[in-house]
Design a protein around this motif. Structure first.
Motif, PDB file in Angstrom:
ATOM      1  N   ASN A 152      10.480   2.711  -1.589  1.00  0.00           N
ATOM      2  CA  ASN A 152       9.539   3.390  -2.487  1.00  0.00           C
ATOM      3  C   ASN A 152       9.571   4.901  -2.289  1.00  0.00           C
ATOM      4  O   ASN A 152       9.726   5.665  -3.219  1.00  0.00           O
ATOM      5  CB  ASN A 152       8.116   2.864  -2.242  1.00  0.00           C
ATOM      6  N   SER A 193       1.397   1.880   1.566  1.00  0.00           N
ATOM      7  CA  SER A 193       0.965   1.041   0.444  1.00  0.00           C
ATOM      8  C   SER A 193      -0.511   1.106   0.096  1.00  0.00           C
ATOM      9  O   SER A 193      -1.052   0.129  -0.431  1.00  0.00           O
ATOM     10  CB  SER A 193       1.407  -0.413   0.656  1.00  0.00           C
ATOM     11  N   ARG A 196      -2.636   2.974  -5.167  1.00  0.00           N
ATOM     12  CA  ARG A 196      -3.062   1.928  -6.125  1.00  0.00           C
ATOM     13  C   ARG A 196      -3.522   0.635  -5.430  1.00  0.00           C
ATOM     14  O   ARG A 196      -3.429  -0.460  -5.999  1.00  0.00           O
ATOM     15  CB  ARG A 196      -2.028   1.683  -7.212  1.00  0.00           C
ATOM     16  N   GLN A 198      -6.301  -1.880  -4.553  1.00  0.00           N
ATOM     17  CA  GLN A 198      -7.485  -2.236  -5.333  1.00  0.00           C
ATOM     18  C   GLN A 198      -8.573  -2.849  -4.472  1.00  0.00           C
ATOM     19  O   GLN A 198      -8.302  -3.497  -3.465  1.00  0.00           O
ATOM     20  CB  GLN A 198      -7.125  -3.251  -6.414  1.00  0.00           C
ATOM     21  N   PRO A 208      -8.186  -6.194  -0.265  1.00  0.00           N
ATOM     22  CA  PRO A 208      -7.485  -4.912  -0.188  1.00  0.00           C
ATOM     23  C   PRO A 208      -6.333  -4.950   0.824  1.00  0.00           C
ATOM     24  O   PRO A 208      -6.400  -5.636   1.842  1.00  0.00           O
ATOM     25  CB  PRO A 208      -8.567  -3.933   0.282  1.00  0.00           C
ATOM     26  N   ASP A 209      -5.290  -4.208   0.497  1.00  0.00           N
ATOM     27  CA  ASP A 209      -4.142  -4.018   1.381  1.00  0.00           C
ATOM     28  C   ASP A 209      -4.620  -3.316   2.659  1.00  0.00           C
ATOM     29  O   ASP A 209      -5.305  -2.304   2.598  1.00  0.00           O
ATOM     30  CB  ASP A 209      -3.123  -3.156   0.618  1.00  0.00           C
ATOM     31  N   GLU A 210      -4.233  -3.849   3.811  1.00  0.00           N
ATOM     32  CA  GLU A 210      -4.758  -3.345   5.084  1.00  0.00           C
ATOM     33  C   GLU A 210      -3.791  -2.418   5.812  1.00  0.00           C
ATOM     34  O   GLU A 210      -4.084  -1.938   6.914  1.00  0.00           O
ATOM     35  CB  GLU A 210      -5.067  -4.531   6.010  1.00  0.00           C
ATOM     36  N   ASN A 211      -2.624  -2.209   5.223  1.00  0.00           N
ATOM     37  CA  ASN A 211      -1.549  -1.516   5.921  1.00  0.00           C
ATOM     38  C   ASN A 211      -1.982  -0.146   6.443  1.00  0.00           C
ATOM     39  O   ASN A 211      -1.895   0.137   7.639  1.00  0.00           O
ATOM     40  CB  ASN A 211      -0.382  -1.367   4.951  1.00  0.00           C
TER      41      ASN A 211
ATOM     42  N   HIS B 333       3.790  -5.399   2.310  1.00  0.00           N
ATOM     43  CA  HIS B 333       2.420  -5.140   1.872  1.00  0.00           C
ATOM     44  C   HIS B 333       2.356  -4.952   0.362  1.00  0.00           C
ATOM     45  O   HIS B 333       1.304  -5.134  -0.241  1.00  0.00           O
ATOM     46  CB  HIS B 333       1.862  -3.886   2.543  1.00  0.00           C
ATOM     47  N   ASP B 389      -0.621  -9.207   3.920  1.00  0.00           N
ATOM     48  CA  ASP B 389      -0.873  -8.483   5.166  1.00  0.00           C
ATOM     49  C   ASP B 389      -0.450  -9.309   6.382  1.00  0.00           C
ATOM     50  O   ASP B 389       0.011 -10.440   6.244  1.00  0.00           O
ATOM     51  CB  ASP B 389      -2.354  -8.088   5.238  1.00  0.00           C
TER      52      ASP B 389
END
Lengths: 576, 471
Positions: A152, A193, A196, A198, A208-211, B333, B389
């Motif tokens: 990315n 990440s 965007r 959410q 939600p993405d926890e990265n 992710h 995740d």
């Protein structure tokens, strides 16, 4: 001992110097661009650092130095040098990349070439005046990692140049600002990440993405274990380490980093998801999109951000970043890593404590003053100690070895662009490229211990050994020999060539040549044994007495051989 | 017989190269008694383990799937969330998951592999690959309740990449010093003519290969890298090469300097011998390009290097070898559908290619080499919109001619959240520990019961020390 009035005069002179430098946009350094240098006050000889100490200092605070820069820094002293460096304008990388984009577009070529980022890095390392800022930015890029290896991020060379510029800009600012700029840079948003990301949707089971939430704690602020101010682990009742956060903290904090995405003139759903790209979206901070921000209560690290009636992403972010920066771990956690990048792999706890104290309070009640931290790292007695103790030091990073040679010997680019590109391959190159870490965990870990070694037995860590192995040592030696033979970078002849003007005159006297190389590259710390080996080897290169061209080649070979054997030695490679 | 004689001649020629070394001492010294013993043993007494590590934590929920109606419905419910659903299409649908039929039934459930694992599906059905279900680091068996209450010890720093990579490989968080691959090397390197060629990585330094006395040997695509300038002329001097050799192998007092010298001495000493013994790349099938691209499959290239070394085992006098290869990019992710899909394509092609290389007459080691997969962890069953995740337990593959293939070992977990197998968002509570998985491989590799207890100290906490997937 200076009198108060002498110090006051000098202080005024430094302020005037800083203002003058800021106004004229230059000053200091080797003067390779030909501009006249504006000289700050010369210290009385008794107060000037030694030549060896100056070489040591400049190899920690920058990328090395040619003779002119060494002499100048000696004259003005380290304090004045630091003040000057703090004031120098930043060499930025995005303008170079923008210029290449324009040229590439006109020529119908790809407008996303990663090499442009590397070229700008090398140019600043080799001939840039703002050495300290660039060195610190490089160090920060190994903590707040973003990498062009990522699919990315790899789509945005311009964005990565902007990210590196941000690190350079904030290197001399406040840590709280640095952390927010990192969190909101779109390249970090892509890399970890949260761009965007959410809010939760319980009906569909989406969370939600926890990265980013995990790594902002683990890698960018507090680490995994509670620390004392001296960097040693705080221990619990049964002498066990204490975790700083749990998985619940990650889940709670993840909600904060929702509803952030690409910058632009509006906050449409389309723009949030990546449509309608604004031409500068890769370089502008992310903006908030309240519609996608979690409004439920956010609990983490012992605080709670109350449920929001109307979504307020900025308030959530402010509370989260304030809470992170306030954590007592940050000073020792970040401070110790900066010491490792600039000075030594195994600082004493007392050294770490002094740097952490500077982070906690810069002397004027401010927490997170990066200039105070940098001064503490570089001017600490443990950093300036002329006779390092057993086990001190660090293995020089591969990129810094190459930069050291080119900066010390006035590397010049035929094209002006310093066309040094990807140096990833450990088998034939450096095994390291700026802004190309293999993962967010950097090229090597701060706590890496090479297994089954004397380093491990001595209780030391040696991060840079994580990328050092039977193949990469050979790759480095071959790459160094090749560079000394033919220069660095692409092209035929290769684009970046050293200038040995001042040392070639010593080629007829091997001992003098070896001593000068030993001073320039090793701060004069070469052992008698290595010195004797080098003098013999250099002397064995015969200089013709009848053929001038052949003699010139032989002198050049003597210089190259002296440098190669020095840079191949463990004594050089372990910086002390 | 002829083959043994030829390899012994070649072995003795190689060993003369090994004897011309720098002052690195013990790790390189040939044990001449072992030379004789090696020659006397059967040429068939060779075994190798290959660890294929998926860096980043592979979403095995999408690699090995349960397709019975209840499992599938729950899988779709949790994973078909917008904007970029990560749920895979059903068997038989376009781009659908690929059915596998294990020999041992599991409560009437049905199973499948990721749509891009066609070649691996074929290996499974041919009996040369098996699935080990829901493996993860454990100290002792653990129920959901015990996990929630913290009443049974469990590994530290679960869900942290670097710590779990270290825990899988070396039983402890980042900083752990010895990996179980290296420990196996310690115990069995005596069967090799030179311990140098026991533990080799084609993917950089890996703590998995670090033993107490055995040192790992990271190699490049073509084996060791030769250092130029050690002979001939160097910058116009014919005596400088020997000075260079002396400098780069110097045994210094400073621990970091000493380590640099040690690594370089080893590099020089091993490179000539290894590169003479390895099969040339031209003797094997070429590395394939990833389907739909002109890119060489990097994982297949690593496995070709491994196969070339295995093919040279006679010349090296090697009987037990341990290899490490790796692939990155699994930390999905986001963009999971596309990114994991690309990775699965590469894995399927590479494992199939390796199977063919091992079967080739040049290498001829299909029944002697076992590959197994490992990863930081599995991932959540729930989606964050386009990705997952960090999780814990995960399904893995073992592959090779000695594997009892076409089966799933271990109870495949219930698909869902808030189940007995779930520690939150569908992160799997492992049913099989890494110890059990590893000990099964180690037993096949040649460790006896006492050695297994030594290398895997927690093994006794688990009921089944041998999961039964090796012949």
């Amino acid at each position: 001992m200076t009198t108060l009035s002498q110090r006051a005069v000098r202080a005024v002179q430094l302020v005037l110097l800083s203002a003058a430098l800021a106004a004229c946009g230059g000053g200091g350094g080797s003067g390779s661009d030909g501009t006249a240098l504006k000289e700050p006050p010369t210290l009385p000889p008794a107060e000037q650092p030694s030549e060896k100490d100056t070489v040591r200092f400049l190899a920690q605070a920058g990328f090395g130095a040619p003779t002119a820069a060494i002499e100048r820094t000696r004259r003005i002293g380290f304090e004045a040098w630091l003040a000057e460096q703090f004031a120098l304008p930043q060499s930025r990388h995005q303008p170079y990349v923008d210029a290449q984009i324009e040229a590439a577009a006109a020529a119908g070529q790809s407008t996303n070439q990663h090499n442009w980022v590397y070229e700008s890095f090398w140019r600043t390392a080799i001939e840039g005046n703002d050495q300290l800022r660039h060195r610190v930015a490089f160090a920060l890029s190994q903590i707040f990692v973003v990498s062009l290896v990522d699919d990315n991020v790899g789509g945005y060379a311009r964005g990565v140049a902007s990210y590196f510029d941000m690190l350079g800009r904030d290197a001399f600012g406040n840590f709280r600002v640095l952390l927010e700029d990192v969190a909101l840079h779109p390249m970090m948003g892509l890399y970890l990440s949260h761009l965007r990301n959410q809010k939760e949707d319980p009906a569909r089971g989406r969370v939600p993405d926890e990265n980013f939430a995990r790594e902002v704690m683990q890698l960018f602020t507090i680490g995994l274990r509670e620390l004392n101010p001296d960097g040693t682990p705080r221990l619990g009742a049964h002498n066990e380490p204490i975790e700083t956060y749990t998985n619940e903290d990650v889940t709670g904090l993840a909600k904060v980093f929702t509803g952030w995405s690409w910058a632009g003139p509006d906050k449409s759903d389309t723009r949030f998801f990546g449509g309608n790209p604004h031409p500068d979206r890769a370089v502008l901070p992310m903006q908030s999109y309240p519609r996608f921000h979690s409004t439920s209560e956010k609990r983490f690290l012992g605080i709670s951000i109350s449920a929001q009636g109307s979504a307020d992403p900025e308030a959530s972010l402010r509370a989260a970043l304030d809470r992170l920066v306030a954590h007592p771990n940050v000073g020792p956690f970040i401070g110790r890593q900066l010491i490792q990048r600039l000075v030594t792999s195994n600082p004493s706890p007392a050294y770490v404590a002094r740097v952490a104290a500077a982070f906690a309070d810069n002397g004027a009640g401010v927490r997170g003053d990066m200039k105070a931290v940098i001064r503490a790292v570089l001017l600490d007695p443990e950093a300036r100690r002329p006779a390092p103790e057993a086990g001190d030091g660090k293995l020089r990073e591969p990129v810094l070895r190459m930069a050291h040679w080119l900066r010390t010997f006035n590397g010049r680019s035929a094209s002006g662009r310093f066309l040094i590109g990807n140096t990833d391959d450990p088998n034939s190159s450096l095994g390291q490229t700026p802004m190309r870490s293999p993962s967010v965990f950097n090229f090597y870990r701060p706590g890496y211990v090479p297994p089954n070694t004397g380093i491990a037995a001595a209780g030391l860590v040696a991060p840079e050994f994580q990328i050092t192995h039977e193949s990469s040592v050979a790759g480095y030696l071959n790459a160094m020999r090749s560079a000394l033979t033919s220069g660095a970078g692409s092209g035929n002849p290769r684009d970046v060539q050293p200038d040995y003007g001042e040392v070639i005159a010593l080629a007829d006297t091997p001992a003098a040549l070896v001593d000068r190389i030993g001073l320039l590259l090793m701060a004069g710390e070469m052992s008698a044994e290595l010195r004797a080996q080098l003098i013999d080897a250099v002397g064995s290169v015969a200089i013709s007495s009848s053929n001038a061209q052949s003699a010139a080649n032989a002198r050049l070979n003597r210089v190259r051989l002296a440098i190669f054997l020095t840079m191949a030695s463990a004594e050089y490679l372990i910086q002390k | 017989m002829k083959r043994v004689d030829a390899s012994r001649r070649e072995f003795l020629r190689i060993s003369s190269l090994l004897s011309v070394l720098g002052p690195a001492g013990a790790p390189f010294a040939l044990n001449l008694a072992a030379v004789g013993a090696a020659a006397a043993q059967s040429a068939d007494d060779y075994r190798a383990l290959v660890c294929l590590f998926f860096f980043g934590g592979n979403d095995s929920h999408n690699m090995v799937l349960a397709t019975d109606p209840d499992s599938w419905a729950e899988y779709q419910r949790l994973r078909a969330t917008p904007p970029d659903p990560i749920a895979l299409p059903a068997p038989g649908a376009a781009g659908g998951v690929l059915p596998i039929v294990p020999n041992t039934p599991q409560s009437g459930r049905s199973f499948a592999l990721h749509p891009n694992l066609g070649p691996l599906q074929a290996l499974f059905e041919a009996g040369r690959a098996a699935v080990v279900a829901n493996v993860g680091p454990l100290i002792a068996p653990l129920t959901r309740t015990q996990y929630d209450r913290g009443t049974v010890p469990r590994p530290a720093n679960l869900f942290s990449h670097n710590d779990q990579q270290s825990t899988w490989q070396a039983y402890g968080p980042e900083g752990a010093r010895f990996g179980w691959g290296g420990r196996m090397g310690d115990l069995l390197a005596g069967r090799n003519a030179a311990s140098t060629f026991t533990c080799m990585s084609v993917s950089g330094n890996a703590v998995w290969l670090a033993g107490r006395s055995t040192l790992q040997y990271p190699i490049g695509p073509n084996g060791g890298i030769a250092i130029a300038g050690l002979s001939g002329s160097l910058f116009g001097s014919s005596s400088a090469p020997s000075v260079l050799r002396s400098i780069v192998t110097a045994d210094r007092a400073h621990p970091m300097e000493k380590e640099w010298g040690r690594i370089t001495a080893r590099s020089i000493g091993a490179q000539a011998a290894l590169n003479a013994a390895m099969l040339p790349a031209t003797s094997l099938e070429a590395v394939p390009q990833v389907p739909g691209t002109t890119q060489a499959n990097g994982l297949a290239a690593q496995l070709q290097t491994v196969a070339r070394v295995i093919g040279g085992r006679g010349a090296l006098g090697a009987r037990r070898q341990i290899f490490f290869v790796g692939l990155g990019g699994f930390d999905t992710h986001d963009v999971q559908r596309v990114n994991q899909g690309n990775l699965m394509t590469r894995i399927g092609q590479a494992l199939d290619y390796f199977d063919r290389l091992l079967s080739s007459s040049a290498v001829n080691a299909l029944n002697d080499v076992t590959l197994f997969t490992a990863s930081d962890f599995g991932r959540t069953l729930t989606s964050n919109g386009d990705g997952t995740d960090h999780g814990w337990g995960a399904h893995h593959f073992v592959a090779g001619g000695a594997v009892r293939g076409k089966d799933i070992y271990g109870r495949y977990p219930v698909i869902g959240v808030n189940t007995a197998d779930d520690v939150g968002q569908g992160r799997l509570l492992p049913a099989i520990s890494v110890d059990q998985y590893a000990a099964t491989l180690a037993r096949w590799f040649g460790l006896d019961a006492g050695q297994l207890a030594d290398v895997f100290p927690n093994l006794g906490n688990f009921a089944q020390a041998d999961l039964g997937f090796m012949r």
